[in-house]
Design a protein around this motif. Structure first.
Motif, PDB file in Angstrom:
ATOM      1  N   ARG A  26      -3.150  20.998  81.256  1.00  0.00           N
ATOM      2  CA  ARG A  26      -1.417  20.870  80.930  1.00  0.00           C
ATOM      3  C   ARG A  26      -1.255  22.383  81.948  1.00  0.00           C
ATOM      4  NH1 ARG A  26       1.375  25.404  78.315  1.00  0.00           N
ATOM      5  NH2 ARG A  26      -0.518  25.987  77.649  1.00  0.00           N
ATOM      6  N   THR A  27      -1.645  23.356  82.354  1.00  0.00           N
ATOM      7  CA  THR A  27      -2.175  24.477  82.477  1.00  0.00           C
ATOM      8  C   THR A  27      -1.356  23.837  83.937  1.00  0.00           C
ATOM      9  OG1 THR A  27      -2.890  25.452  80.913  1.00  0.00           O
ATOM     10  CG2 THR A  27      -3.085  26.298  83.905  1.00  0.00           C
ATOM     11  N   LEU A  28      -2.253  22.672  84.569  1.00  0.00           N
ATOM     12  CA  LEU A  28      -2.130  22.359  86.268  1.00  0.00           C
ATOM     13  C   LEU A  28      -0.606  21.554  86.202  1.00  0.00           C
ATOM     14  CD1 LEU A  28      -5.294  21.102  86.881  1.00  0.00           C
ATOM     15  CD2 LEU A  28      -4.513  22.978  88.238  1.00  0.00           C
TER      16      LEU A  28
ATOM     17  N   THR B 275       3.598  14.786  79.383  1.00  0.00           N
ATOM     18  CA  THR B 275       3.285  15.997  78.647  1.00  0.00           C
ATOM     19  C   THR B 275       3.710  15.853  76.914  1.00  0.00           C
ATOM     20  OG1 THR B 275       3.860  17.279  80.757  1.00  0.00           O
ATOM     21  CG2 THR B 275       3.467  18.474  78.582  1.00  0.00           C
ATOM     22  N   VAL B 276       4.814  15.354  77.007  1.00  0.00           N
ATOM     23  CA  VAL B 276       5.868  15.574  75.473  1.00  0.00           C
ATOM     24  C   VAL B 276       4.916  14.178  75.059  1.00  0.00           C
ATOM     25  CG1 VAL B 276       7.843  14.212  74.727  1.00  0.00           C
ATOM     26  CG2 VAL B 276       7.780  15.889  76.034  1.00  0.00           C
TER      27      VAL B 276
ATOM     28  N   LEU C   5       1.917  12.928  70.832  1.00  0.00           N
ATOM     29  CA  LEU C   5       0.105  12.918  69.512  1.00  0.00           C
ATOM     30  C   LEU C   5      -1.227  14.399  69.230  1.00  0.00           C
ATOM     31  CD1 LEU C   5      -1.292  10.149  69.774  1.00  0.00           C
ATOM     32  CD2 LEU C   5      -2.501  11.111  71.408  1.00  0.00           C
ATOM     33  N   ARG C   6      -0.757  14.904  69.320  1.00  0.00           N
ATOM     34  CA  ARG C   6      -1.534  15.829  68.545  1.00  0.00           C
ATOM     35  C   ARG C   6      -0.941  16.711  67.562  1.00  0.00           C
ATOM     36  NH1 ARG C   6      -6.136  18.425  71.849  1.00  0.00           N
ATOM     37  NH2 ARG C   6      -5.503  20.640  69.762  1.00  0.00           N
TER      38      ARG C   6
ATOM     39  N   LEU D 237       5.303  24.093  79.058  1.00  0.00           N
ATOM     40  CA  LEU D 237       6.088  25.286  77.692  1.00  0.00           C
ATOM     41  C   LEU D 237       6.530  25.300  76.646  1.00  0.00           C
ATOM     42  CD1 LEU D 237       6.488  27.809  80.493  1.00  0.00           C
ATOM     43  CD2 LEU D 237       4.626  27.780  79.630  1.00  0.00           C
ATOM     44  N   ALA D 238       7.302  24.780  76.371  1.00  0.00           N
ATOM     45  CA  ALA D 238       7.659  24.173  75.191  1.00  0.00           C
ATOM     46  C   ALA D 238       7.222  23.338  74.269  1.00  0.00           C
ATOM     47  CB  ALA D 238       9.439  23.467  75.155  1.00  0.00           C
ATOM     48  N   THR D 239       6.274  22.104  74.918  1.00  0.00           N
ATOM     49  CA  THR D 239       4.938  21.796  74.183  1.00  0.00           C
ATOM     50  C   THR D 239       4.150  22.127  73.798  1.00  0.00           C
ATOM     51  OG1 THR D 239       4.334  20.432  76.146  1.00  0.00           O
ATOM     52  CG2 THR D 239       6.392  19.246  75.567  1.00  0.00           C
TER      53      THR D 239
END
Lengths: 227, 862
Positions: free
Chosen positions: B17-19, B749-750, B755-756, B285-287
């Motif tokens: 996610r950072t990347l 990303t979403v 999923l998490r 960032l929002a997710t």
């Protein structure tokens, strides 16, 4: 009576950081068809781990575990899926209802996963658990007791041979817990299924045919109900 | 402590996610830095080339076609305070490089005396140079080239440099290698020789391109300015009015202005990429805030204020912005080296082939990249901060159940959309600022916000539809689970679909603009290149005119094909109200019968040429007409070679060649003004019955052995024009690729975030016997739905944006109209491929979910 469940020297280990935790350490017992068995013991003794093994959600690291004729260590994933889908019903402590399905849809979920539909069966069970009027509501709109009753109905909708319940009253007040417990036992008895319950609740243990006491991952005592 | 606990450690724990977040910023910054750097290299090559050559020269005196060397005395007499240095300056094609070199002819002795060190004079005439070499150089028997060029061509002293000049092959002996005084890009492609010999090679014997006026001693800036003013007055009084007297820098200014316009549009495209990247960053960032809800809730329970949380998230965004910006600057600089040739190819069509500049990374680029990265990330952080403000304290954390929008919220969203659409329409009515269509571009961006306002109600509608049917069969259950998951995470789903929509908007808008442009070019060139045969000087790999045709070539063509079949085309420059426009001369007598180009008002083109020929009138192109408000029948006033001319306008022609504007007069009139300016091409209209092949063979037989010409059929010219077009717009393909990548990353990303959030649900389904197929289908469907919904909205917005680009931005910037052509097939392909890619991408989170042990999921383990 035939054996539905047989565990022989079953071990289950988890690695946490650098240490290995033996959740089950050489546990052996069996459950006959139609029996009501309670697993008791303090928190962390291995009750839930045991139930996860029995319900086919987990596999043993050592020993042998047979459930409904299937060797869990050797079974393929597909066989375990079908076992859980068709022959085992599970009731969780945390209810675990799908939040964006209605009550009726949650109850019908096991059938739908198996490609079947039986609206009459769903209606029947909802009436039995007293939630017929809430069929179109969502889990977020129910009380804890109502959610657990929905979960009980879901566990029985597909007429499983084995019902596994992990602390079914753990998140409920005593009154709701008693009601849910009574409902569960009644429905299991009517269906002729076998029931294995993990519990802290003395009432649950008291109504079981046999009580298996676990401590530190080992079976330390076994008691049959008097009379 | 709060920043470390809330932001930095979670960022390290989720490297993908950072990347993805860093990529979103870096990609946009890289696009901007690379286009700016490459454009700047092109402009600096234009300007620097002029300045490096001119050195201390204050003014230059020139005339189209050149000035006789003897005029030096006249100029010197009029301006005794300076030395008048003759310079011959012509572009030549170097076959070994397949690119242009600049042939510069100078008077070495005069250069040395004047102290100009740029062009080898000090090396030619230094004490260590062998006398025979000096003598041969002054006699014009060879050339001097920069040492680096020699290395590149594998030439040493004594080697032969092959060039094509005025369509003729010449072989020149390398007499010396010199080290330029600066590392300017000019000196990578310059050839220096004696002026008289250069003039002969350029087929203008005895004529210099210009005289450069160098002061006799060093001057400071104030003294230079004063002298320049004085000289200008003296020279204007003493020399013919037709002669141009100007500072050397003016020569590059107008060409640079054209490149600046192109630069602006490349900047806009790059900013759009940055906008798409900003959307990705916002989603990422929002997710991540969604994933940290429990931590946020805990901090609130422990007494952290929402303002503290918001500040921590803003700092997180700023760090991402700075790191992403730095990465983008580095990546952009690397990309600039790749894209510089692409930009050069485009500028070659505007200002002719110019030597390449080297893209450099300036501190301005670094600061711009870091600044924009920070601003982009901070803007993007508004969404996660808003999300964080919604997080309840720990005690109130409840599982989500489907929330449908209230009627009031739906009305508000639709009203916002309508308001933004109205604002966009209002902006379209505003005029451009200079030639920059800022209001129209603003309208295109406002359109995107209107689209985003629709997403909430759209997913709400999807959710309502999903709730309407019962999931009692497996297929219905899978679909229900997929749609229900999206409806439950409506906000997150809207973000992902929004990112997809914006990326698709960009792609479709560019495809519409480029498609419309191409369709218009295709239509124009079909009629513009109606002559059967074309003869012109050879061009390098990048295209663009390299010099003019020698007079002997024209004479031979007239002899072979007959004057009634040949249209020579000459090009120079005129001024309308002080602004530079292209002035061209064509054979109206031929064109009134044969026709060429397209009339803007749809009249037969031969009618326009007949009127212009018979009445001595001029034709203008669409850019000229729009720029100066001209219509057929108006009188056009312009200045050419120092004289004022007034001609009626016979008609307006459609073309896309020169956005400065073009005035076309009959060739005879053109040659009255500028007799020494040769044609840049010849169009040959073959007699009825003669095939192109036979004509080509006839011509080849008539050519001299050392002539180097390009001879094309009309069909080949049309294909070549489209090839140049496709090459010029290759850079837009890259931007479409960036947009598609960002769309897929946003969806993933979403999905991973959803999923998490739904890990326990996945565990439950696994526990109840759901298999890979059900999980994969459900997640794949979610991804496909996100892609499809976003794609459909994006297509709509993209078409609208494309329409704005074609009807407003293009006309306001380049002043010619194109036909609006919708690339339906391309749009369908984009939508289909994107939906498929998203669906396939959805299998990745499904595969990840499949590996999670159901027992662990039910326990709530990470």
């Amino acid at each position: 009576m035939s054996e539905l469940v047989r565990l022989e020297q079953v071990e289950r280990r988890f690695t946490r950081a650098q240490s290995v935790v033996r959740a089950l350490d050489g546990v052996s017992f069996s459950v006959a068809a139609g029996e009501r068995v309670a697993l008791v013991g303090p928190s962390g003794c291995g009750k839930s781990t045991c139930l996860n093994l029995i319900s086919g959600v987990d596999r043993p690291d050592a020993g042998r575990a047979h459930v409904l004729g299937l060797d869990l260590a050797q079974a393929r994933e597909r066989e375990l899926e079908l076992l859980r889908r068709r022959r085992i019903g599970i009731v969780f402590q945390a209810f675990h209802l799908v939040p964006h399905l209605t009550v009726a849809e949650n109850v019908a979920l096991p059938l739908a996963l198996d490609g079947r539909a039986d609206p009459a069966r769903v209606r029947e069970l909802l009436e039995r658990v007293g939630l017929a009027a809430r069929a179109e509501h969502y889990p977020g709109e129910l009380s804890g007791g109502e959610e657990q009753r929905t979960a009980v109905a879901r566990a029985l909708v597909h007429r499983p041979a084995l019902v596994v319940a992990d602390e079914p009253t753990g998140n409920l007040d005593s009154r709701s817990g008693a009601a849910v417990l009574a409902l569960l036992e009644e429905l299991v008895r009517e269906s002729g299924a076998t029931l294995v319950v993990a519990t802290h609740d003395a009432r649950v243990a008291a109504s079981a045919d046999r009580v298996l006491e676990l401590a530190d991952g080992r079976l330390v005592a076994e008691r049959a109900r008097a009379g | 402590m709060l920043l470390r606990a809330l932001c930095l450690r979670p960022a390290l724990r989720t490297p993908l996610r950072t990347l993805a977040t860093l990529f979103g910023i870096a990609a946009g910054i890289a696009a901007l830095v690379s286009t700016r750097s490459a454009s700047r290299a092109a402009v600096e090559a234009l300007r620097g080339g002029v300045q490096d050559l001119a050195g201390p020269a204050l003014l230059e005196v020139s005339f189209p076609g050149g000035l006789a060397f003897e005029e030096r005395a006249r100029i010197a007499a009029a301006a005794p305070a300076v030395r008048a240095l003759p310079v011959v300056d012509e572009l030549a094609l170097c076959p070994a490089l397949d690119d242009t070199l600049r042939l510069i002819g100078v008077d070495f002795a005069a250069e040395l005396e004047a102290g100009r060190a740029a062009l080898a004079a000090p090396e030619v005439l230094r004490a260590g140079t062998p006398l025979p070499t000096v003598a041969r150089t002054l006699a014009g028997e060879g050339v001097w080239i920069p040492r680096a060029l020699g290395t590149r061509l594998g030439l040493a002293v004594g080697g032969e440099l092959e060039l094509v000049l005025r369509a003729q092959r010449v072989g020149l002996e390398v007499l010396g290698l010199f080290d330029p005084p600066t590392d300017s890009a000019l000196f990578e492609r310059v050839v220096v020789l004696q002026a008289a010999r250069a003039a002969e090679l350029c087929r203008r014997p005895g004529r210099a391109t210009r005289f450069e006026l160098v002061p006799r001693g060093p001057l400071d800036a104030a003294a230079s300015a004063e002298l320049t003013g004085e000289l200008t007055r003296e020279l204007r009084a003493a020399l013919p009015a037709a002669w141009r007297i100007a500072a050397p820098a003016e020569r590059a200014s107008e060409s640079a202005a054209l490149v600046d316009t192109l630069d602006f549009h490349l900047d806009v495209l790059a900013l759009v990429s940055l906008w798409v990247g900003c959307v990705l960053v916002a989603i990422s960032l929002a997710t991540s805030v969604v994933q940290r809800r429990a931590l946020l809730a805990l901090l609130l329970s422990l007494g952290a204020s929402r303002a503290q949380l918001a500040r921590a998230l803003a700092w997180e965004a700023l760090l991402f912005g700075l790191v992403g910006g730095a990465l983008g600057v580095g990546l952009g600089h690397a990309l600039a080296r790749v894209s510089v040739d692409g930009v050069r190819a485009t500028t070659a069509t505007l200002v002719g082939a110019q030597p390449a500049g080297r893209p450099t990374l300036s501190w301005d680029d670094v600061l711009l990249g870091l600044g924009l990265g920070a601003v982009t990330a901070l803007v993007a952080s508004l969404l996660p901060i808003l999300e964080a403000r919604r997080a309840p304290p720990l005690q109130d954390l409840r599982r989500a159940h489907p929330e449908l929008l209230s009627a009031r919220s739906r009305r508000r969203a639709l009203a916002t959309c309508a308001l933004l659409l109205g604002l966009a329409l209002a902006l379209l009515q505003l005029p451009p600022v200079d030639t920059y269509p800022l209001a129209a571009i603003g309208a295109a961006f406002v359109l995107q916000f209107a689209l985003l306002a629709l997403l909430g109600p759209l997913f709400d509608h999807v959710g309502r539809l999903a709730l309407a049917w019962q999931a009692t069969t497996r297929a219905a259950l899978v679909l229900r689970l997929a749609v229900g998951a999206l409806a439950s995470g409506r906000r997150r789903a809207a973000w992902a679909a929004g990112a997809v929509a914006i990326a698709v908007t960009l792609s479709v808008a560019i495809a519409t603009l480029v498609g419309s442009f191409r369709a218009s070019v295709d239509s124009l060139v079909t009629q513009a290149f109606s002559a059967e045969l074309w003869i012109r000087p050879p061009q390098g790999a990048l295209g663009g005119p390299v010099g003019t045709l020698d007079a002997r070539v024209l004479e031979r063509a007239l002899a072979v094909f007959g004057a009634e079949h040949v249209d020579p085309y000459h090009v120079s420059e005129a001024r309308v109200g002080g602004a530079s426009v292209k002035l061209s001369g064509a054979q109206f007598e031929v064109l009134r019968r044969e026709g060429l180009l397209v009339a803007a008002d749809g009249r037969p083109i031969s009618e326009l040429f007949e009127r212009a020929w018979s009445r001595g009138e001029a034709l203008v192109n669409e850019s000229c007409a729009l720029r100066f408000g001209l219509a057929p029948g108006d009188r056009l006033r312009f200045e050419v070679v120092g004289r004022a001319v007034e001609l009626p306008v016979a008609g307006v022609l459609r073309d896309y060649g020169d956005s400065r504007g073009e005035i076309i007069v009959d060739r005879a009139r053109f040659l009255e003004w500028m007799p020494e300016v040769g044609p840049v091409n010849l169009a040959v209209f073959l007699p009825a019955g003669e095939s192109v092949g036979a004509a080509r063979a006839r011509w080849q037989a008539a050519c001299e052995p050392d002539w180097r010409l390009e001879v094309y059929s009309g069909a080949e010219m049309r294909a070549g024009a489209l090839q140049v077009f496709d090459r010029s717009f290759a850079i837009t393909r890259g931007l479409e690729g960036v947009a598609a990548t960002i769309a897929v990353i946003a969806v993933l990303t979403v999905l991973f975030a959803l999923l998490r959030e739904r890990a326990a649900e996945v565990g439950l389904l696994r526990a109840l016997g759901a298999g890979r197929a059900e999980l994969g289908l459900s997640l794949g469907l979610q991804a496909a739905l996100l892609g499809l919904v976003g794609g459909l909205l994006g297509c709509l917005a993209g078409l609208a944006t494309g329409w704005i680009l074609v009807e407003y931005v293009q006309v306001q910037s380049f002043r010619w109209t194109m036909d609006f052509a919708v690339p339906w097939l391309g749009i369908a392909e984009t939508l289909g491929v994107l939906t498929l890619i998203c669906a396939v991408a959805g299998l990745w989170p499904a595969a990840v979910a499949w590996r999670w042990p159901p027992a662990a999921l039910l326990r709530g383990d990470d």
